[in-house]
Write a protein that holds these residues in place. Structure first.
Motif, PDB file in Angstrom:
ATOM      1  N   PHE A  53     -78.024  62.274  12.274  1.00 20.72           N
ATOM      2  CA  PHE A  53     -77.378  61.573  13.445  1.00 20.72           C
ATOM      3  C   PHE A  53     -77.823  62.324  14.834  1.00 20.72           C
ATOM      4  O   PHE A  53     -77.670  61.666  15.596  1.00 20.72           O
ATOM      5  CB  PHE A  53     -75.876  61.621  13.060  1.00 20.72           C
ATOM      6  CG  PHE A  53     -75.331  63.230  13.568  1.00 20.72           C
ATOM      7  CD1 PHE A  53     -74.792  63.525  14.526  1.00 20.72           C
ATOM      8  CD2 PHE A  53     -75.304  64.057  12.399  1.00 20.72           C
ATOM      9  CE1 PHE A  53     -74.387  64.899  14.794  1.00 20.72           C
ATOM     10  CE2 PHE A  53     -74.521  65.125  12.522  1.00 20.72           C
ATOM     11  CZ  PHE A  53     -74.117  65.822  13.621  1.00 20.72           C
ATOM     12  N   ASN A  54     -78.421  63.526  14.541  1.00 15.94           N
ATOM     13  CA  ASN A  54     -78.558  64.456  15.985  1.00 15.94           C
ATOM     14  C   ASN A  54     -80.151  64.326  16.201  1.00 15.94           C
ATOM     15  O   ASN A  54     -80.483  65.537  16.855  1.00 15.94           O
ATOM     16  CB  ASN A  54     -78.208  65.757  16.001  1.00 15.94           C
ATOM     17  CG  ASN A  54     -78.484  66.545  14.757  1.00 15.94           C
ATOM     18  OD1 ASN A  54     -79.397  66.231  13.993  1.00 15.94           O
ATOM     19  ND2 ASN A  54     -78.150  67.874  14.754  1.00 15.94           N
ATOM     20  N   VAL A  55     -80.782  63.441  15.370  1.00 13.53           N
ATOM     21  CA  VAL A  55     -82.447  63.536  15.627  1.00 13.53           C
ATOM     22  C   VAL A  55     -82.860  63.290  16.761  1.00 13.53           C
ATOM     23  O   VAL A  55     -84.048  64.072  17.456  1.00 13.53           O
ATOM     24  CB  VAL A  55     -82.755  62.755  14.417  1.00 13.53           C
ATOM     25  CG1 VAL A  55     -82.697  60.877  15.013  1.00 13.53           C
ATOM     26  CG2 VAL A  55     -84.418  62.539  14.493  1.00 13.53           C
ATOM     27  N   GLU A  56     -82.212  62.663  17.605  1.00 14.27           N
ATOM     28  CA  GLU A  56     -82.581  62.336  19.150  1.00 14.27           C
ATOM     29  C   GLU A  56     -82.181  63.415  20.171  1.00 14.27           C
ATOM     30  O   GLU A  56     -82.367  63.194  21.475  1.00 14.27           O
ATOM     31  CB  GLU A  56     -82.195  60.841  19.565  1.00 14.27           C
ATOM     32  CG  GLU A  56     -82.510  59.790  18.551  1.00 14.27           C
ATOM     33  CD  GLU A  56     -84.461  59.455  18.369  1.00 14.27           C
ATOM     34  OE1 GLU A  56     -84.842  60.110  19.502  1.00 14.27           O
ATOM     35  OE2 GLU A  56     -84.526  58.889  17.486  1.00 14.27           O
ATOM     36  N   TYR A  57     -81.601  64.114  19.811  1.00 13.17           N
ATOM     37  CA  TYR A  57     -80.960  65.054  20.841  1.00 13.17           C
ATOM     38  C   TYR A  57     -81.692  66.220  20.800  1.00 13.17           C
ATOM     39  O   TYR A  57     -82.471  66.664  19.964  1.00 13.17           O
ATOM     40  CB  TYR A  57     -79.555  65.726  20.129  1.00 13.17           C
ATOM     41  CG  TYR A  57     -78.295  64.693  20.441  1.00 13.17           C
ATOM     42  CD1 TYR A  57     -77.645  64.835  21.751  1.00 13.17           C
ATOM     43  CD2 TYR A  57     -78.029  63.800  19.597  1.00 13.17           C
ATOM     44  CE1 TYR A  57     -76.675  63.739  22.022  1.00 13.17           C
ATOM     45  CE2 TYR A  57     -76.816  62.694  20.004  1.00 13.17           C
ATOM     46  CZ  TYR A  57     -76.295  62.823  20.893  1.00 13.17           C
ATOM     47  OH  TYR A  57     -75.348  61.864  21.261  1.00 13.17           O
ATOM     48  N   GLY A  58     -81.902  66.856  22.088  1.00 11.50           N
ATOM     49  CA  GLY A  58     -82.604  68.221  22.297  1.00 11.50           C
ATOM     50  C   GLY A  58     -81.871  68.808  23.314  1.00 11.50           C
ATOM     51  O   GLY A  58     -81.143  68.295  24.194  1.00 11.50           O
TER      52      GLY A  58
END
Length: 300
Positions: free
Chosen positions: A210-215
């Motif tokens: 679920f956090n793959v697009e977060y940086g």
């Protein structure tokens, strides 16, 4: 009321500092288990490595996808960390005392799945959405068992306040709690999405989930929320063992011991299949927790 608020702010700061150095402890244990040193370059023995990582993440420029739901995407990490920190208010730390702390904790835990679902949905990514849905199903499944396990302890101490649990080891009833505690540890691993139940972030099939697009800062907040939950479950485990809250030496040592178990599980155990995880929840732990609760009620 003002002093309670200030005390809670101090608690939040203390938890965040402990989160930083718990990540260092985990990386050191992982390094030793794999015959390497782990962080050892930043200051003496790598002590300031968590600070350097935090500065790097929060100063990193974020990458925004074209079709991301921006407001929800930005809200989800902060909401996750806020709910994770709010759960600490249920512990008997002489800061915020609740007569019905069990109900407060259930409320906060039930809200904890929404940031994950919002993060997966707002990312507008198939991997993130699947990871969010899997995490929600997993969390709901194991929250049922966790509630029943909690009820077993609360029936033993005849109170909805966690302060009474510190008296449990002084009674013969402690002999009944060994099996309950094993169920608690298994459910806690699943609730915090840790190995071998880390399906919300399974790198091999979900590319971080679920956090793959977060940086940058968003990823750091999600990361801090996860480790705050781990420390909270370790503190709660110490309380259930009758060692007391982390404010005293026995409770603090119990927190460290259970925290080490969380890291040991990551080093040692392979990941389950998802269908086996859900089968374990509904066909294994749930019937056992119901049986234990029925037995405890009959004994009392």
């Amino acid at each position: 009321m003002f002093f309670s608020f200030i005390s809670f702010v101090i608690l939040v700061v203390a938890v965040l500092i402990n989160v930083a150095f718990f990540t260092l402890l985990e990386r050191k244990i992982l390094g030793l288990s794999q015959f390497r040193k782990g962080p050892n370059k930043v200051s003496y023995g790598g002590v300031l490595q968590p600070i350097a990582d935090a500065v790097k993440l929060f100063l990193k420029e974020g990458a925004w996808l074209e079709k991301v739901n921006t407001k929800v995407f930005m809200l989800a990490p902060g909401l996750a960390l806020g709910l994770s920190l709010l759960s600490w208010s249920a512990l008997p730390l002489n800061i915020l005392e609740f007569d019905y702390a069990f109900l407060v904790l259930l409320l906060v835990m039930s809200l904890g799945l929404y940031p994950v679902l919002l993060a997966g949905w707002a990312s507008n990514s198939g991997y993130a959405m699947v990871g969010g849905l899997r995490s929600v199903a997993q969390t709901i499944s194991y929250e049922v068992s966790l509630s029943l396990i909690f009820l077993s302890y609360l029936v033993l101490v005849c109170s909805l306040n966690f302060t009474a649990m510190s008296e449990l080891t002084r009674t013969p009833l402690v002999l009944l709690t060994a099996g309950i505690f094993i169920l608690w540890l298994i459910s806690g691993l699943a609730e915090t999405n840790r190995t071998p139940f880390d399906f919300a972030e399974g790198e091999s099939e979900l590319v971080s989930g679920f956090n793959v697009e977060y940086g940058g800062g968003g990823f750091a907040l999600i990361f801090m929320a996860e480790y705050s939950s781990i420390l909270f479950f370790s503190a709660m485990s110490s309380l259930l063992l009758g060692l007391g809250a982390p404010m005293n030496s026995g409770g603090f040592m119990g927190l460290l011991a259970v925290g080490y178990f969380w890291v040991w599980a990551r080093v040692t155990l392979p990941r389950y299949r998802y269908d086996m995880l859900m089968g374990l929840a509904w066909k294994g732990i749930l019937p056992l927790s119901l049986a234990v609760l029925s037995f405890v009620i009959s004994v009392m």
